[in-house]
Design an enzyme around this catalytic site. Structure first.
Site, PDB file in Angstrom:
ATOM      1  N   LEU A 135     -21.256   2.268   9.964  1.00  0.00           N
ATOM      2  CA  LEU A 135     -21.593   1.066  10.726  1.00  0.00           C
ATOM      3  C   LEU A 135     -20.832   1.020  12.042  1.00  0.00           C
ATOM      4  O   LEU A 135     -21.412   0.873  13.109  1.00  0.00           O
ATOM      5  CB  LEU A 135     -21.299  -0.182   9.893  1.00  0.00           C
ATOM      6  CG  LEU A 135     -21.438  -1.537  10.589  1.00  0.00           C
ATOM      7  CD1 LEU A 135     -22.886  -1.771  11.044  1.00  0.00           C
ATOM      8  CD2 LEU A 135     -20.986  -2.671   9.657  1.00  0.00           C
ATOM      9  N   TRP A 166     -14.602   5.903  12.934  1.00  0.00           N
ATOM     10  CA  TRP A 166     -13.768   5.442  11.819  1.00  0.00           C
ATOM     11  C   TRP A 166     -14.479   5.597  10.474  1.00  0.00           C
ATOM     12  O   TRP A 166     -14.381   4.733   9.613  1.00  0.00           O
ATOM     13  CB  TRP A 166     -13.325   3.986  12.028  1.00  0.00           C
ATOM     14  CG  TRP A 166     -12.727   3.716  13.357  1.00  0.00           C
ATOM     15  CD1 TRP A 166     -13.251   2.944  14.351  1.00  0.00           C
ATOM     16  CD2 TRP A 166     -11.498   4.249  13.861  1.00  0.00           C
ATOM     17  NE1 TRP A 166     -12.431   2.967  15.450  1.00  0.00           N
ATOM     18  CE2 TRP A 166     -11.339   3.770  15.173  1.00  0.00           C
ATOM     19  CE3 TRP A 166     -10.526   5.105  13.336  1.00  0.00           C
ATOM     20  CZ2 TRP A 166     -10.241   4.091  15.953  1.00  0.00           C
ATOM     21  CZ3 TRP A 166      -9.433   5.424  14.120  1.00  0.00           C
ATOM     22  CH2 TRP A 166      -9.297   4.921  15.411  1.00  0.00           C
ATOM     23  N   ARG A 277      19.571   1.985 -10.253  1.00  0.00           N
ATOM     24  CA  ARG A 277      20.592   2.107  -9.213  1.00  0.00           C
ATOM     25  C   ARG A 277      21.718   1.102  -9.462  1.00  0.00           C
ATOM     26  O   ARG A 277      21.467  -0.097  -9.652  1.00  0.00           O
ATOM     27  CB  ARG A 277      19.955   1.859  -7.841  1.00  0.00           C
ATOM     28  CG  ARG A 277      20.921   1.794  -6.669  1.00  0.00           C
ATOM     29  CD  ARG A 277      21.448   3.144  -6.314  1.00  0.00           C
ATOM     30  NE  ARG A 277      22.128   3.106  -5.016  1.00  0.00           N
ATOM     31  CZ  ARG A 277      22.902   4.091  -4.575  1.00  0.00           C
ATOM     32  NH1 ARG A 277      23.087   5.174  -5.314  1.00  0.00           N
ATOM     33  NH2 ARG A 277      23.481   3.993  -3.390  1.00  0.00           N
ATOM     34  N   GLN A 345      12.667  -2.055   1.412  1.00  0.00           N
ATOM     35  CA  GLN A 345      13.918  -2.769   1.626  1.00  0.00           C
ATOM     36  C   GLN A 345      14.763  -2.802   0.348  1.00  0.00           C
ATOM     37  O   GLN A 345      15.986  -2.606   0.393  1.00  0.00           O
ATOM     38  CB  GLN A 345      13.628  -4.204   2.087  1.00  0.00           C
ATOM     39  CG  GLN A 345      14.853  -4.981   2.541  1.00  0.00           C
ATOM     40  CD  GLN A 345      15.427  -4.437   3.844  1.00  0.00           C
ATOM     41  OE1 GLN A 345      14.692  -3.864   4.655  1.00  0.00           O
ATOM     42  NE2 GLN A 345      16.721  -4.596   4.041  1.00  0.00           N
ATOM     43  N   GLY A 348      16.586   0.383  -0.070  1.00  0.00           N
ATOM     44  CA  GLY A 348      17.508   0.774   0.979  1.00  0.00           C
ATOM     45  C   GLY A 348      17.114   2.080   1.633  1.00  0.00           C
ATOM     46  O   GLY A 348      15.939   2.370   1.839  1.00  0.00           O
ATOM     47  N   GLU A 372     -12.898  -2.651   6.323  1.00  0.00           N
ATOM     48  CA  GLU A 372     -13.883  -3.626   5.840  1.00  0.00           C
ATOM     49  C   GLU A 372     -13.711  -4.989   6.491  1.00  0.00           C
ATOM     50  O   GLU A 372     -13.966  -6.028   5.891  1.00  0.00           O
ATOM     51  CB  GLU A 372     -13.812  -3.785   4.309  1.00  0.00           C
ATOM     52  CG  GLU A 372     -13.764  -2.498   3.523  1.00  0.00           C
ATOM     53  CD  GLU A 372     -15.034  -1.686   3.581  1.00  0.00           C
ATOM     54  OE1 GLU A 372     -15.681  -1.697   4.635  1.00  0.00           O
ATOM     55  OE2 GLU A 372     -15.353  -1.032   2.593  1.00  0.00           O
ATOM     56  N   THR A 374     -11.071  -6.565   9.802  1.00  0.00           N
ATOM     57  CA  THR A 374      -9.660  -6.896   9.974  1.00  0.00           C
ATOM     58  C   THR A 374      -9.367  -8.265   9.374  1.00  0.00           C
ATOM     59  O   THR A 374     -10.266  -9.100   9.188  1.00  0.00           O
ATOM     60  CB  THR A 374      -9.280  -6.926  11.460  1.00  0.00           C
ATOM     61  OG1 THR A 374      -9.968  -8.022  12.085  1.00  0.00           O
ATOM     62  CG2 THR A 374      -9.657  -5.626  12.166  1.00  0.00           C
TER      63      THR A 374
END
Length: 402
Positions: A135, A166, A277, A345, A348, A372, A374
């Site tokens: 499309l 795309w 951890r 995050q 780390g 599909e 934005t």
């Protein structure tokens, strides 16, 4: 330490039938055996798993929501989307690829004549073919009604010229559902065609160099005098944009499910790391700030899953679901980006390295806010449908990427 945390267990799902539960068990076994082991290495190397897609087709996993009459699984969207979520959690290239293939089949299954469905749909659903949806164009993304690829009738054939952009599976697909202009400007001059991947005059540019999903080729398609018979026209002349947007409503649910899959994978990776951890003599998951982050991420994932499933049940019941599909795509893809970012995050410096898949999930999540339609377009569609103010509820807006 021995980990028995509930968050590390497989997602508990409510499925409508024993058949659906057996299907999910099959999918999970296939993932553990054929998808998960090579996912990181193949993505890093940019390998598209073509043989795996043939395997998915042979097992019926590329035709789940379509009629058994044509070789489909005739599963409700409520089930199909949960399968997509599982596939995307293992490897987004596979989950999103299955969603794109389903999108590419939608025009024929929903708008094709009975003779067309009988001739082509069985091979598309279960005989190893792979589809793509064409499309978007270089100058026509969110404004799909401005597309310029043109189809001109020549007797019993149409001649297509133009460029699509795309396109997921561009250059490797066996067939393309293509929107081309057959009339004047605007949304009413567009017609849909089913174009074979090996058609003379059809070529693909080099794949785009992307931030993520390196295993999934995305490329421009060039149509240079491509001839297709009128028997490959889908629906009426001038009805192509309606076909395209109807497909995108369903496709957005696919992206929502894939988004939750990526979010779940990122969360599980981060949770396992924070349980293993240790800092200051205890698991980092025992620190309140990180525990609260984990709680928030898990809540967002559950909310996204509930949202896409609610929209799916509307679709399965034959009720309007376009607004809810846009909401699900918006919320779930934003959730995927948020969860993947926070997963890095939580881990780390380790999260930032390619030794763990968290950084891959973060890179992959971004594209889900774009494909599909934005998320800015989703907000416009939702607001228009809520208020009745705007472009008729997004009738000419797709933001679609093939």
């Amino acid at each position: 330490m021995t980990i028995s945390a509930e968050g590390l267990q497989p997602v508990r799902r409510t499925l409508p039938t024993p058949e659906a539960r057996d299907l999910l068990d099959l999918v999970r076994e296939l993932i553990q055996r054929e998808i998960a082991p090579g996912a990181d290495a193949e993505e890093a190397a940019g390998v598209f798993p073509r043989a795996l897609f043939r395997r998915l087709s042979a097992t019926g996993l590329l035709g789940l929501p379509y009629a058994q009459e044509y070789g489909g699984g005739e599963q409700p969207y409520e089930v199909y989307l949960q399968v997509l979520e599982e596939l995307a959690a293992a490897r987004l290239t596979v989950g999103l690829g299955a969603s794109v293939h389903t999108l590419a089949c939608h025009g024929l299954a929903g708008f094709g004549a009975k003779e067309q469905r009988a001739e082509w749909l069985p091979a598309m659903l279960g005989e190893g073919l792979l589809g793509a949806y064409a499309l978007s164009e270089p100058a026509a993304g969110s404004d799909a009604a401005s597309l310029r690829t043109r189809a001109v009738r020549d007797g019993d054939e149409w001649i297509l010229n133009g460029t699509k952009a795309w396109i997921t599976h561009g250059g490797i697909a066996d067939f393309y559902t293509v929107m081309a202009r057959t009339g004047g400007d605007g949304p009413d001059g567009i017609t849909a065609f089913l174009v074979p991947g090996d058609a003379a005059g059809l070529s693909a540019a080099a794949p785009e160099r992307k931030m993520g999903m390196n295993g999934s080729p995305t490329a421009q398609l060039h149509f240079d005098g491509v001839r297709v018979p009128d028997t490959r026209r889908l629906g009426e002349e001038g009805a192509g944009l309606r076909l395209a947007l109807a497909a995108l409503d369903s496709g957005r649910l696919g992206i929502a499910a894939c988004s939750i899959g990526v979010a779940q994978a990122a969360f599980t990776t981060a949770l396992a790391f924070t349980l293993e951890r240790k800092q200051f003599g205890k698991p980092v998951a025992d620190f309140q700030g990180l525990r609260f982050m984990l709680a928030d991420l898990a809540t967002q994932i559950e909310a996204g899953r509930a949202l896409y499933l609610a929209a799916a049940r509307l679709r399965d019941a034959g009720e309007p679901f376009g607004r809810q599909a846009a909401m699900a795509k918006l919320f779930c893809s934003d959730t995927a980006m948020r969860v993947a970012t926070d997963a890095v995050q939580l881990m780390g410096g380790y999260g930032y390295t390619a030794d763990f898949p968290a950084e891959r999930y973060m890179r992959e999540a971004k594209v889900l806010q774009i494909v599909e339609g934005t998320n800015q377009i989703q907000r416009a569609v939702i607001a228009s449908r809520l208020t009745g103010i705007g472009n008729g509820g997004g009738k000419a807006r797709s933001g679609g990427r093939g």
